[in-house]
Design a protein around this motif. Structure first.
Motif, PDB file in Angstrom:
ATOM      1  N   ARG A   2       0.846  -1.188   0.000  1.00 28.30           N
ATOM      2  CA  ARG A   2       0.000   0.000   0.000  1.00 28.30           C
ATOM      3  C   ARG A   2       0.884   1.241   0.000  1.00 28.30           C
ATOM      4  N   LYS A   3       0.547   2.203  -0.855  1.00 29.51           N
ATOM      5  CA  LYS A   3       1.326   3.435  -0.941  1.00 29.51           C
ATOM      6  C   LYS A   3       0.508   4.599  -0.388  1.00 29.51           C
ATOM      7  N   ILE A   4       1.088   5.288   0.573  1.00 27.02           N
ATOM      8  CA  ILE A   4       0.364   6.321   1.321  1.00 27.02           C
ATOM      9  C   ILE A   4       1.132   7.628   1.254  1.00 27.02           C
ATOM     10  N   LEU A   5       0.453   8.684   0.844  1.00 28.10           N
ATOM     11  CA  LEU A   5       1.054  10.030   0.817  1.00 28.10           C
ATOM     12  C   LEU A   5       0.575  10.810   2.024  1.00 28.10           C
ATOM     13  N   VAL A   6       1.519  11.373   2.788  1.00 27.63           N
ATOM     14  CA  VAL A   6       1.180  12.182   3.959  1.00 27.63           C
ATOM     15  C   VAL A   6       1.797  13.567   3.783  1.00 27.63           C
ATOM     16  N   PRO A   7       1.013  14.546   3.298  1.00 30.27           N
ATOM     17  CA  PRO A   7       1.528  15.919   3.233  1.00 30.27           C
ATOM     18  C   PRO A   7       1.680  16.484   4.638  1.00 30.27           C
ATOM     19  N   ASP A  98      -0.008  20.734  -6.728  1.00 28.88           N
ATOM     20  CA  ASP A  98       0.785  20.267  -7.867  1.00 28.88           C
ATOM     21  C   ASP A  98       1.707  19.120  -7.461  1.00 28.88           C
ATOM     22  N   GLU A  99       2.328  19.232  -6.288  1.00 29.83           N
ATOM     23  CA  GLU A  99       3.249  18.189  -5.849  1.00 29.83           C
ATOM     24  C   GLU A  99       2.490  16.923  -5.466  1.00 29.83           C
ATOM     25  N   ALA A 100       1.350  17.089  -4.808  1.00 27.52           N
ATOM     26  CA  ALA A 100       0.537  15.928  -4.452  1.00 27.52           C
ATOM     27  C   ALA A 100       0.070  15.200  -5.707  1.00 27.52           C
ATOM     28  N   ASP A 101      -0.406  15.970  -6.680  1.00 27.21           N
ATOM     29  CA  ASP A 101      -0.845  15.396  -7.953  1.00 27.21           C
ATOM     30  C   ASP A 101       0.281  14.609  -8.621  1.00 27.21           C
ATOM     31  N   LYS A 102       1.463  15.193  -8.618  1.00 26.32           N
ATOM     32  CA  LYS A 102       2.632  14.572  -9.251  1.00 26.32           C
ATOM     33  C   LYS A 102       2.978  13.242  -8.576  1.00 26.32           C
ATOM     34  N   ILE A 103       3.028  13.235  -7.257  1.00 24.08           N
ATOM     35  CA  ILE A 103       3.396  12.020  -6.523  1.00 24.08           C
ATOM     36  C   ILE A 103       2.317  10.950  -6.680  1.00 24.08           C
ATOM     37  N   VAL A 104       1.049  11.363  -6.624  1.00 24.23           N
ATOM     38  CA  VAL A 104      -0.056  10.423  -6.805  1.00 24.23           C
ATOM     39  C   VAL A 104       0.073   9.706  -8.142  1.00 24.23           C
ATOM     40  N   ASP A 105       0.380  10.464  -9.199  1.00 32.39           N
ATOM     41  CA  ASP A 105       0.506   9.878 -10.538  1.00 32.39           C
ATOM     42  C   ASP A 105       1.754   9.014 -10.679  1.00 32.39           C
ATOM     43  N   ILE A 112      -4.241   9.360   0.419  1.00 28.24           N
ATOM     44  CA  ILE A 112      -3.592  10.509   1.045  1.00 28.24           C
ATOM     45  C   ILE A 112      -4.160  10.648   2.455  1.00 28.24           C
ATOM     46  N   VAL A 113      -3.289  10.801   3.435  1.00 27.65           N
ATOM     47  CA  VAL A 113      -3.731  11.011   4.817  1.00 27.65           C
ATOM     48  C   VAL A 113      -3.205  12.363   5.286  1.00 27.65           C
ATOM     49  N   MET A 114      -4.097  13.215   5.792  1.00 24.32           N
ATOM     50  CA  MET A 114      -3.682  14.534   6.260  1.00 24.32           C
ATOM     51  C   MET A 114      -4.652  15.049   7.316  1.00 24.32           C
ATOM     52  N   GLY A 115      -4.244  16.081   8.044  1.00 24.70           N
ATOM     53  CA  GLY A 115      -5.111  16.675   9.040  1.00 24.70           C
ATOM     54  C   GLY A 115      -6.224  17.474   8.388  1.00 24.70           C
ATOM     55  N   THR A 116      -7.351  17.627   9.086  1.00 19.20           N
ATOM     56  CA  THR A 116      -8.438  18.432   8.537  1.00 19.20           C
ATOM     57  C   THR A 116      -8.042  19.903   8.450  1.00 19.20           C
ATOM     58  N   LEU A 132      -8.845  21.292   1.942  1.00 16.14           N
ATOM     59  CA  LEU A 132      -9.963  21.496   1.021  1.00 16.14           C
ATOM     60  C   LEU A 132      -9.497  21.401  -0.423  1.00 16.14           C
ATOM     61  N   GLN A 133      -8.329  21.983  -0.729  1.00 14.21           N
ATOM     62  CA  GLN A 133      -7.791  21.927  -2.093  1.00 14.21           C
ATOM     63  C   GLN A 133      -7.506  20.487  -2.511  1.00 14.21           C
ATOM     64  N   VAL A 134      -6.934  19.711  -1.591  1.00 13.37           N
ATOM     65  CA  VAL A 134      -6.636  18.310  -1.911  1.00 13.37           C
ATOM     66  C   VAL A 134      -7.927  17.530  -2.125  1.00 13.37           C
ATOM     67  N   LEU A 135      -8.929  17.755  -1.272  1.00 10.45           N
ATOM     68  CA  LEU A 135     -10.217  17.079  -1.421  1.00 10.45           C
ATOM     69  C   LEU A 135     -10.873  17.429  -2.755  1.00 10.45           C
ATOM     70  N   LYS A 136     -10.720  18.677  -3.166  1.00 11.06           N
ATOM     71  CA  LYS A 136     -11.353  19.126  -4.408  1.00 11.06           C
ATOM     72  C   LYS A 136     -10.642  18.632  -5.657  1.00 11.06           C
ATOM     73  N   TYR A 137      -9.308  18.731  -5.672  1.00  7.07           N
ATOM     74  CA  TYR A 137      -8.603  18.683  -6.943  1.00  7.07           C
ATOM     75  C   TYR A 137      -7.660  17.505  -7.157  1.00  7.07           C
ATOM     76  N   VAL A 138      -7.330  16.741  -6.126  1.00  7.02           N
ATOM     77  CA  VAL A 138      -6.422  15.614  -6.324  1.00  7.02           C
ATOM     78  C   VAL A 138      -7.244  14.335  -6.416  1.00  7.02           C
ATOM     79  N   GLN A 139      -7.115  13.633  -7.531  1.00  7.79           N
ATOM     80  CA  GLN A 139      -7.952  12.459  -7.760  1.00  7.79           C
ATOM     81  C   GLN A 139      -7.321  11.240  -7.088  1.00  7.79           C
TER      82      GLN A 139
END
Length: 282
Positions: A2-7, A98-105, A112-116, A132-139
């Protein structure tokens, strides 16, 4: 694997989200990508901007970011020495989305796990601006952890749905694998006056039942005109400790996330919130 991104923005909320993820996935073989995108930080320090060039300031911020990430690795090795887990740190002169999108791809991130909320921690808001930006725009599925939330083991999970959209098998498998080690019960909540499902809805319910076969599932129907209140009431009355929703076009969740004034969000979420992304990129 399992691959998990934690900003992280190195706040207490971000560290708490990381600790939650380490414990939640302690039974899984995981690769954690702990990421800090610091482009905003370069322009945030007005004092340093007056005394240094952009290149000098960037080096200062970059070095500080790397040092803090190494500190997080030390924290991880102390609080969660788990041979199933491996770690990568990413320090990037980039915007968070942009960085989250890049790593996800590039890394085929599963979640992705992050604080509210992050450093600003405005308690009037359900979500901070970065979350909110991650919830909206990172698939990618996002698990948002509220401030100071410590109850790691999900025993009762609420999944509101109208059964109108086709679900992704991979994302339902993610939920199944998260819930099954803890023998969590999943309540599928249909908020409607009608107690009958259409053929399409029934097909989607059958698919959910099959995809979540490792888990005990309760199929519930609640008659309530206000979807937000119905969810909130169900959480309180049934000791729910994780909320799952799908972010798709014209959904209740999309209406929440794309409101012009975030302050109007009435569903104040005090439990971990898993958002499954069912939206194509623009």
């Amino acid at each position: 694997m399992r691959k998990i991104l934690v900003p992280t923005d190195f706040s207490e909320n971000a560290l708490n989200a990381l600790d939650y993820a380490l414990e939640l996935f302690k039974y899984d073989i995981c690769e954690f990508y702990i990421m800090h995108a610091y482009q905003d930080d370069i322009y945030a320090d007005k004092v340093l901007m007056k005394s240094k060039t952009i290149d000098e300031l960037t080096r200062v911020i970059s070095d500080k970011s790397q040092l803090q990430l190494e500190g997080i690795l030390k924290h991880v090795s102390k609080v969660s020495p788990n041979s199933r887990h491996t770690y990568h740190v990413v320090s990037s002169n980039n915007m968070l989305i942009d960085e989250a999108d890049k790593i996800v791809d590039e890394e085929c991130i599963d979640i992705i796990v992050m604080g509210t909320r992050g450093k600003t921690n405005d308690r009037k808001l359900t979500f901070g601006s970065h979350t909110l930006q991650v919830l909206k725009y990172v698939q990618c599925p996002v698990l948002a952890i509220p401030e100071n939330y410590k109850h790691i083991q999900p025993r009762r999970i609420l999944f509101p749905t109208n059964y109108m959209i086709p679900y992704k098998r991979r994302e339902l498998k993610l939920l199944c694998d998260m819930a099954s080690p803890y023998r969590a019960v999943i309540d599928m909540l249909y908020i409607s006056k009608s107690k009958k499902l259409s053929l399409r809805q029934q097909n989607h319910q059958d698919f959910i039942n099959e995809a979540l076969c490792k888990n005990k599932i309760n199929f519930k129907i609640v008659d309530n005109k206000n979807i937000t209140n119905a969810i909130y009431t169900y959480i309180k009355e049934n000791d729910i400790n994780m909320l799952v929703m799908v972010n798709t076009r014209h959904s209740f969740l999309e209406n929440i996330l794309f409101q012009s004034t975030i302050d109007e969000i009435s569903l104040y979420i005090e439990i971990p919130f898993l958002v499954l992304q069912n939206m194509r990129r623009n």
